[in-house]
Motif scaffolding. Sequence first.
Motif, PDB file in Angstrom:
ATOM      1  N   VAL A   2      37.493  22.713  38.711  1.00  0.00           N
ATOM      2  CA  VAL A   2      38.204  21.482  39.351  1.00  0.00           C
ATOM      3  C   VAL A   2      36.844  20.908  39.917  1.00  0.00           C
ATOM      4  CG1 VAL A   2      39.157  21.327  41.790  1.00  0.00           C
ATOM      5  CG2 VAL A   2      40.015  23.374  39.612  1.00  0.00           C
ATOM      6  N   LEU A   3      36.649  19.905  39.907  1.00  0.00           N
ATOM      7  CA  LEU A   3      35.979  19.090  40.015  1.00  0.00           C
ATOM      8  C   LEU A   3      36.441  18.554  41.461  1.00  0.00           C
ATOM      9  CD1 LEU A   3      35.846  17.492  36.519  1.00  0.00           C
ATOM     10  CD2 LEU A   3      33.980  18.548  37.392  1.00  0.00           C
ATOM     11  N   PRO A   4      35.333  17.221  42.155  1.00  0.00           N
ATOM     12  CA  PRO A   4      35.263  17.167  43.000  1.00  0.00           C
ATOM     13  C   PRO A   4      35.316  15.098  43.149  1.00  0.00           C
ATOM     14  CG  PRO A   4      32.991  17.337  43.235  1.00  0.00           C
ATOM     15  CD  PRO A   4      33.699  18.355  42.132  1.00  0.00           C
ATOM     16  N   PRO A   5      35.720  14.383  44.402  1.00  0.00           N
ATOM     17  CA  PRO A   5      36.291  12.994  43.863  1.00  0.00           C
ATOM     18  C   PRO A   5      35.259  12.428  43.022  1.00  0.00           C
ATOM     19  CG  PRO A   5      37.079  13.792  45.741  1.00  0.00           C
ATOM     20  CD  PRO A   5      36.265  15.228  45.790  1.00  0.00           C
ATOM     21  N   GLY A   6      35.157  11.205  41.956  1.00  0.00           N
ATOM     22  CA  GLY A   6      34.345  10.852  41.431  1.00  0.00           C
ATOM     23  C   GLY A   6      33.472  11.539  40.844  1.00  0.00           C
ATOM     24  N   HIS A   7      33.057  12.224  40.033  1.00  0.00           N
ATOM     25  CA  HIS A   7      32.261  13.331  39.256  1.00  0.00           C
ATOM     26  C   HIS A   7      32.360  13.285  38.116  1.00  0.00           C
ATOM     27  CE1 HIS A   7      30.772  16.741  37.307  1.00  0.00           C
ATOM     28  NE2 HIS A   7      30.264  17.711  38.757  1.00  0.00           N
ATOM     29  N   ARG A   8      31.134  12.854  37.352  1.00  0.00           N
ATOM     30  CA  ARG A   8      30.577  12.285  36.219  1.00  0.00           C
ATOM     31  C   ARG A   8      31.555  12.971  35.449  1.00  0.00           C
ATOM     32  NH1 ARG A   8      27.686  15.834  33.425  1.00  0.00           N
ATOM     33  NH2 ARG A   8      26.657  17.208  34.097  1.00  0.00           N
ATOM     34  N   LEU A   9      32.550  14.573  35.311  1.00  0.00           N
ATOM     35  CA  LEU A   9      32.922  14.927  34.323  1.00  0.00           C
ATOM     36  C   LEU A   9      34.942  14.398  34.273  1.00  0.00           C
ATOM     37  CD1 LEU A   9      31.007  18.082  34.215  1.00  0.00           C
ATOM     38  CD2 LEU A   9      31.476  16.175  32.676  1.00  0.00           C
ATOM     39  N   ALA A  10      34.945  14.060  35.823  1.00  0.00           N
ATOM     40  CA  ALA A  10      36.400  14.096  35.768  1.00  0.00           C
ATOM     41  C   ALA A  10      37.241  13.112  35.136  1.00  0.00           C
ATOM     42  CB  ALA A  10      35.836  13.132  37.132  1.00  0.00           C
ATOM     43  N   ALA A  11      35.954  12.699  33.840  1.00  0.00           N
ATOM     44  CA  ALA A  11      37.641  11.218  33.233  1.00  0.00           C
ATOM     45  C   ALA A  11      37.364  11.884  32.056  1.00  0.00           C
ATOM     46  CB  ALA A  11      36.155  10.222  32.382  1.00  0.00           C
ATOM     47  N   GLN A  12      36.776  13.686  31.557  1.00  0.00           N
ATOM     48  CA  GLN A  12      36.742  13.966  30.257  1.00  0.00           C
ATOM     49  C   GLN A  12      37.937  14.373  30.375  1.00  0.00           C
ATOM     50  OE1 GLN A  12      32.199  14.122  29.519  1.00  0.00           O
ATOM     51  NE2 GLN A  12      33.668  16.624  29.728  1.00  0.00           N
ATOM     52  N   ASP A  13      38.904  14.609  29.901  1.00  0.00           N
ATOM     53  CA  ASP A  13      40.042  15.833  28.889  1.00  0.00           C
ATOM     54  C   ASP A  13      39.670  16.954  29.525  1.00  0.00           C
ATOM     55  OD1 ASP A  13      41.433  13.097  28.686  1.00  0.00           O
ATOM     56  OD2 ASP A  13      41.035  13.340  26.583  1.00  0.00           O
ATOM     57  N   THR A  14      38.360  17.301  28.684  1.00  0.00           N
ATOM     58  CA  THR A  14      38.222  18.924  28.862  1.00  0.00           C
ATOM     59  C   THR A  14      37.318  18.925  29.832  1.00  0.00           C
ATOM     60  OG1 THR A  14      37.394  19.014  26.697  1.00  0.00           O
ATOM     61  CG2 THR A  14      39.598  19.901  27.459  1.00  0.00           C
ATOM     62  N   VAL A  15      36.086  20.441  29.918  1.00  0.00           N
ATOM     63  CA  VAL A  15      34.707  20.117  30.076  1.00  0.00           C
ATOM     64  C   VAL A  15      34.417  21.438  29.691  1.00  0.00           C
ATOM     65  CG1 VAL A  15      33.599  20.793  32.549  1.00  0.00           C
ATOM     66  CG2 VAL A  15      35.661  19.375  32.293  1.00  0.00           C
ATOM     67  N   ARG A  16      33.378  21.546  29.063  1.00  0.00           N
ATOM     68  CA  ARG A  16      32.581  22.508  28.345  1.00  0.00           C
ATOM     69  C   ARG A  16      31.606  23.484  29.366  1.00  0.00           C
ATOM     70  NH1 ARG A  16      28.774  21.107  24.983  1.00  0.00           N
ATOM     71  NH2 ARG A  16      29.365  19.172  25.450  1.00  0.00           N
ATOM     72  N   LEU A  17      31.860  24.395  28.930  1.00  0.00           N
ATOM     73  CA  LEU A  17      30.797  25.147  30.235  1.00  0.00           C
ATOM     74  C   LEU A  17      29.522  25.352  30.003  1.00  0.00           C
ATOM     75  CD1 LEU A  17      30.756  27.723  31.886  1.00  0.00           C
ATOM     76  CD2 LEU A  17      30.228  29.344  29.831  1.00  0.00           C
ATOM     77  N   ALA A  18      28.747  24.402  29.198  1.00  0.00           N
ATOM     78  CA  ALA A  18      26.967  24.142  29.247  1.00  0.00           C
ATOM     79  C   ALA A  18      27.263  22.626  29.647  1.00  0.00           C
ATOM     80  CB  ALA A  18      26.513  23.926  27.450  1.00  0.00           C
ATOM     81  N   GLU A  19      28.138  21.785  29.910  1.00  0.00           N
ATOM     82  CA  GLU A  19      27.677  20.396  30.841  1.00  0.00           C
ATOM     83  C   GLU A  19      27.963  20.909  32.513  1.00  0.00           C
ATOM     84  OE1 GLU A  19      30.597  17.500  28.750  1.00  0.00           O
ATOM     85  OE2 GLU A  19      31.621  19.100  28.571  1.00  0.00           O
ATOM     86  N   LEU A  20      28.356  22.046  33.496  1.00  0.00           N
ATOM     87  CA  LEU A  20      27.920  22.613  34.125  1.00  0.00           C
ATOM     88  C   LEU A  20      26.889  23.221  35.309  1.00  0.00           C
ATOM     89  CD1 LEU A  20      31.606  23.887  34.560  1.00  0.00           C
ATOM     90  CD2 LEU A  20      31.445  22.203  34.855  1.00  0.00           C
ATOM     91  N   SER A  21      26.594  23.714  33.218  1.00  0.00           N
ATOM     92  CA  SER A  21      24.601  23.959  33.619  1.00  0.00           C
ATOM     93  C   SER A  21      23.927  23.272  35.080  1.00  0.00           C
ATOM     94  CB  SER A  21      24.145  23.861  32.666  1.00  0.00           C
ATOM     95  OG  SER A  21      23.101  25.446  32.884  1.00  0.00           O
ATOM     96  N   ASP A  22      23.264  23.783  36.208  1.00  0.00           N
ATOM     97  CA  ASP A  22      22.849  23.429  37.234  1.00  0.00           C
ATOM     98  C   ASP A  22      23.759  22.402  38.044  1.00  0.00           C
ATOM     99  OD1 ASP A  22      20.060  24.480  36.185  1.00  0.00           O
ATOM    100  OD2 ASP A  22      20.256  22.808  35.003  1.00  0.00           O
ATOM    101  N   GLU A  23      25.090  21.798  38.146  1.00  0.00           N
ATOM    102  CA  GLU A  23      25.447  21.495  38.620  1.00  0.00           C
ATOM    103  C   GLU A  23      26.212  22.533  40.020  1.00  0.00           C
ATOM    104  OE1 GLU A  23      27.955  18.763  38.805  1.00  0.00           O
ATOM    105  OE2 GLU A  23      26.800  18.048  36.843  1.00  0.00           O
ATOM    106  N   PRO A  24      26.014  22.035  41.097  1.00  0.00           N
ATOM    107  CA  PRO A  24      26.802  22.867  42.491  1.00  0.00           C
ATOM    108  C   PRO A  24      28.327  22.872  42.480  1.00  0.00           C
ATOM    109  CG  PRO A  24      25.739  20.458  43.496  1.00  0.00           C
ATOM    110  CD  PRO A  24      26.515  20.601  41.319  1.00  0.00           C
ATOM    111  N   TYR A  25      28.010  24.981  42.527  1.00  0.00           N
ATOM    112  CA  TYR A  25      29.426  24.919  42.410  1.00  0.00           C
ATOM    113  C   TYR A  25      29.748  25.913  43.821  1.00  0.00           C
ATOM    114  CZ  TYR A  25      30.966  29.617  40.309  1.00  0.00           C
ATOM    115  OH  TYR A  25      31.556  30.971  39.652  1.00  0.00           O
TER     116      TYR A  25
END
Length: 177
Positions: free
Chosen positions: A50-73
């Motif tokens: 679940v991504l916040p509004p305007g997050h860089r990954l929100a445009a993707q259909d899926t999110v890979r776990l590796a793409e979340l590294s170092d993201e605020p959680y």
Amino acid sequence: MEVELQVGTRDKVLRQLEEAEVDLVITHAVAPTPDWCVVTPVYEERYLVVLPPGHRLAAQDTVRLAELSDEPYIDRLSCEMREQVGALCTSRKVELYASYRTEREEWVQSLVAAGVGFAFMPEHSLMPGATTARPLVEPSLQRTVSLLRSGDRTAPPAAKLFWRTLLESAGRPRPGA
């Protein structure tokens, strides 16, 4: 019939069930379950990012776990899959920075909607409209939601009816409750 919804740790709800404080438990029943428990799977549920509004990954259909590294959680302390998520991140060398930790689901959802960070949530959780939910892939993560009852005592008629109705609505066969 009276239905009371409670939230508790696995140990707490199992104790309540064993001591007949509750008649049924709906949970992610991970092994091992005590011998006195009757466990009936109800449905499988994917975990979403679940991504916040305007997050860089929100445009993707899926999110890979590796793409979340170092993201605020936002760390869901009451999540029964929390240890599995942590172990999965460790094994994949994914660093999660927990900007906030809370047991309160509504706080997790509000913090994500406010843009504080992302969260892992079960697919059927209610989420604020401002957030974006995407399936977690590579790897995917899911849980089995199950009904538990004590095999040491007969369930009251209302609990039996609730058990059967819930299983029928999930398309499961009707075991004896």
